[in-house]
Motif scaffolding. Structure first.
Motif, PDB file in Angstrom:
ATOM      1  N   ASN A  55       0.815  -1.207   0.000  1.00 49.23           N
ATOM      2  CA  ASN A  55       0.000   0.000   0.000  1.00 49.23           C
ATOM      3  C   ASN A  55       0.855   1.267   0.000  1.00 49.23           C
ATOM      4  OD1 ASN A  55      -2.214  -1.661   0.045  1.00 49.23           O
ATOM      5  ND2 ASN A  55      -2.676  -1.349   2.216  1.00 49.23           N
ATOM      6  N   HIS A  58       1.764   1.944  -3.764  1.00 46.15           N
ATOM      7  CA  HIS A  58       0.700   2.008  -4.755  1.00 46.15           C
ATOM      8  C   HIS A  58      -0.384   2.969  -4.285  1.00 46.15           C
ATOM      9  CE1 HIS A  58       2.701  -1.845  -5.554  1.00 46.15           C
ATOM     10  NE2 HIS A  58       2.323  -1.677  -6.805  1.00 46.15           N
ATOM     11  N   GLU A  60      -3.978   4.740  -3.545  1.00 43.37           N
ATOM     12  CA  GLU A  60      -5.171   4.199  -2.891  1.00 43.37           C
ATOM     13  C   GLU A  60      -6.199   3.702  -3.894  1.00 43.37           C
ATOM     14  OE1 GLU A  60      -6.833   6.936  -0.143  1.00 43.37           O
ATOM     15  OE2 GLU A  60      -5.051   7.031   1.133  1.00 43.37           O
ATOM     16  N   ASP A  61      -6.215   4.288  -5.081  1.00 43.14           N
ATOM     17  CA  ASP A  61      -7.208   3.867  -6.073  1.00 43.14           C
ATOM     18  C   ASP A  61      -6.723   2.700  -6.936  1.00 43.14           C
ATOM     19  OD1 ASP A  61      -5.257   5.249  -7.403  1.00 43.14           O
ATOM     20  OD2 ASP A  61      -6.605   6.496  -8.603  1.00 43.14           O
ATOM     21  N   HIS A  62      -5.526   2.171  -6.621  1.00 41.70           N
ATOM     22  CA  HIS A  62      -5.056   0.985  -7.339  1.00 41.70           C
ATOM     23  C   HIS A  62      -6.004  -0.172  -7.020  1.00 41.70           C
ATOM     24  CE1 HIS A  62      -2.584  -2.456  -8.495  1.00 41.70           C
ATOM     25  NE2 HIS A  62      -1.819  -1.624  -9.178  1.00 41.70           N
ATOM     26  N   PRO A  63      -6.464  -0.903  -8.038  1.00 42.31           N
ATOM     27  CA  PRO A  63      -7.499  -1.936  -7.787  1.00 42.31           C
ATOM     28  C   PRO A  63      -7.070  -3.016  -6.806  1.00 42.31           C
ATOM     29  CG  PRO A  63      -6.574  -2.115 -10.013  1.00 42.31           C
ATOM     30  CD  PRO A  63      -6.118  -0.812  -9.459  1.00 42.31           C
ATOM     31  N   PHE A  64      -5.782  -3.387  -6.767  1.00 46.96           N
ATOM     32  CA  PHE A  64      -5.346  -4.469  -5.880  1.00 46.96           C
ATOM     33  C   PHE A  64      -5.350  -4.045  -4.417  1.00 46.96           C
ATOM     34  CE2 PHE A  64      -2.523  -6.498  -9.424  1.00 46.96           C
ATOM     35  CZ  PHE A  64      -3.661  -6.653 -10.198  1.00 46.96           C
ATOM     36  N   LYS A  66      -7.562  -2.527  -2.773  1.00 48.21           N
ATOM     37  CA  LYS A  66      -8.875  -2.759  -2.159  1.00 48.21           C
ATOM     38  C   LYS A  66      -9.301  -4.229  -2.185  1.00 48.21           C
ATOM     39  CE  LYS A  66     -10.348   1.926  -3.372  1.00 48.21           C
ATOM     40  NZ  LYS A  66     -11.343   2.762  -4.100  1.00 48.21           N
ATOM     41  N   ASP A  67      -8.464  -5.090  -2.733  1.00 57.27           N
ATOM     42  CA  ASP A  67      -8.780  -6.516  -2.791  1.00 57.27           C
ATOM     43  C   ASP A  67      -8.904  -7.124  -1.397  1.00 57.27           C
ATOM     44  OD1 ASP A  67      -8.915  -6.940  -5.502  1.00 57.27           O
ATOM     45  OD2 ASP A  67      -6.829  -7.588  -5.711  1.00 57.27           O
ATOM     46  N   ASN A  71      -8.284 -12.472  -3.338  1.00 54.02           N
ATOM     47  CA  ASN A  71      -8.069 -11.907  -4.671  1.00 54.02           C
ATOM     48  C   ASN A  71      -6.716 -11.221  -4.776  1.00 54.02           C
ATOM     49  OD1 ASN A  71     -10.496 -12.432  -6.342  1.00 54.02           O
ATOM     50  ND2 ASN A  71     -11.554 -11.387  -4.678  1.00 54.02           N
ATOM     51  N   HIS A  75      -3.897 -11.934  -7.619  1.00 56.57           N
ATOM     52  CA  HIS A  75      -3.387 -10.877  -8.488  1.00 56.57           C
ATOM     53  C   HIS A  75      -1.863 -10.761  -8.472  1.00 56.57           C
ATOM     54  CE1 HIS A  75      -7.559  -8.818  -8.507  1.00 56.57           C
ATOM     55  NE2 HIS A  75      -7.330  -9.392  -9.674  1.00 56.57           N
TER      56      HIS A  75
END
Length: 300
Positions: A55, A58, A60-64, A66-67, A71, A75
């Motif tokens: 985190n 990357h 905060e809006d990176h899709p991973f 919030k996985d 998931n 990824h």
């Protein structure tokens, strides 16, 4: 150039001969899931530390980011779905985030060993400090091993005083090179091999030894730009948290750091029967004639 000394069978004995290793099937093997295991073998403390680091590098809006854990592991290549849709760890995921006792069920010869040979007291003292994957008081996986020893490996590297804004900048090219060397050792080891992975620290050098010979010929390693880690997924997982180079620039980075810092040239060895690779990085600078202190000769 990196020094290379290759131990060959008697019929091929020679000095400085580079032997290209056979095609290695391990990169594809490490992508395979382990059908006998589920995600319960993932150490949650290790995964939590990794996700915290992830985190940081990357947005905060990176899709991973919030996985959920399941998931997220898929990824980054640490898990896959089987034909029934059940998520299971890959072999790379087991090595990076598993526990020692689970890892050895798949890799019976798996063994990590860090030895500090500084400050020895007495001739019978073999090391002053040691960490192994069999200690029992930690997980024994690759990710935790990296962070258990990296700060020890770089603590003797002198860094010129430099400010970055209001804070002191303790980074250096040599420290980055040592981090790269450790990542390379962990990523390029053949964990099915006969040997353990051993890191030895001395006052004047660091020795990185891993099972398995070089994955690509040395002349291509020196040129850089070719990245063929034996354990590609492991290298990727490290790189997602800013550990290691993915562009084939690892060994050239080490060479450049030692040259720029005034350190002796590193040595890279291939050894056979049992197969292994050894990298020695010297951490005591070469003293030039101009830097040597004047010594007064005694007058008669």
């Amino acid at each position: 150039h990196i020094s290379i000394f290759v131990n060959l069978p008697d019929a091929m004995s020679g000095f400085g001969i580079l032997v290209s290793p056979p095609t290695d099937p391990l990169p594809k093997i490490l992508e395979m899931l382990i059908e006998e295991m589920d995600l319960s073998i993932i150490n949650q403390d290790t995964l939590a530390k990794y996700r915290t680091a992830y985190n940081q590098y990357h947005k905060e809006d990176h899709p991973f980011v919030k996985d959920d854990n399941e998931n997220f592991l898929i990824h980054i290549g640490a898990a896959k779905r089987d034909k029934n849709g059940v998520v299971r760890p890959t072999k790379a995921g087991l090595l990076m985030f598993g526990n020692f006792y689970d890892i050895t069920n798949v890799y019976p010869n798996y063994f990590l060993d860090y030895q500090d040979h500084r400050n020895l007291e007495g001739d019978d003292m073999r090391w002053s400090f040691r960490i192994t994957s069999t200690n029992g008081d930690w997980t024994g996986n690759l990710y935790d091993f990296y962070y258990r020893i990296i700060f020890k490996l770089i603590e003797d590297i002198a860094v010129p005083f430099k400010m970055n804004g209001m804070f002191r900048d303790d980074s250096s090219l040599m420290k980055k090179a040592i981090r790269e060397a450790l990542c390379n050792t962990l990523s390029n080891a053949d964990y099915h091999g006969e040997l353990g992975l051993v890191i030895k620290q001395y006052h004047d050098k660091l020795v990185f030894s891993n099972p398995g010979v070089l994955a690509i010929p040395l002349n291509k390693i020196l040129l850089g730009g070719i990245s063929k880690a034996r354990n590609r997924i492991i290298l990727n997982i490290f790189s997602y948290v800013n550990i290691g180079e993915r562009a084939g620039s690892g060994y050239p980075l080490i060479l450049n750091a030692t040259k720029e810092g005034g350190y002796p040239t590193p040595e890279l060895y291939d050894e056979f029967n049992p197969d292994g690779t050894k990298l020695t990085i010297f951490i005591k600078k070469i003293i030039s004639q101009d830097e040597k202190p004047d010594v007064e000769t005694e007058k008669p």
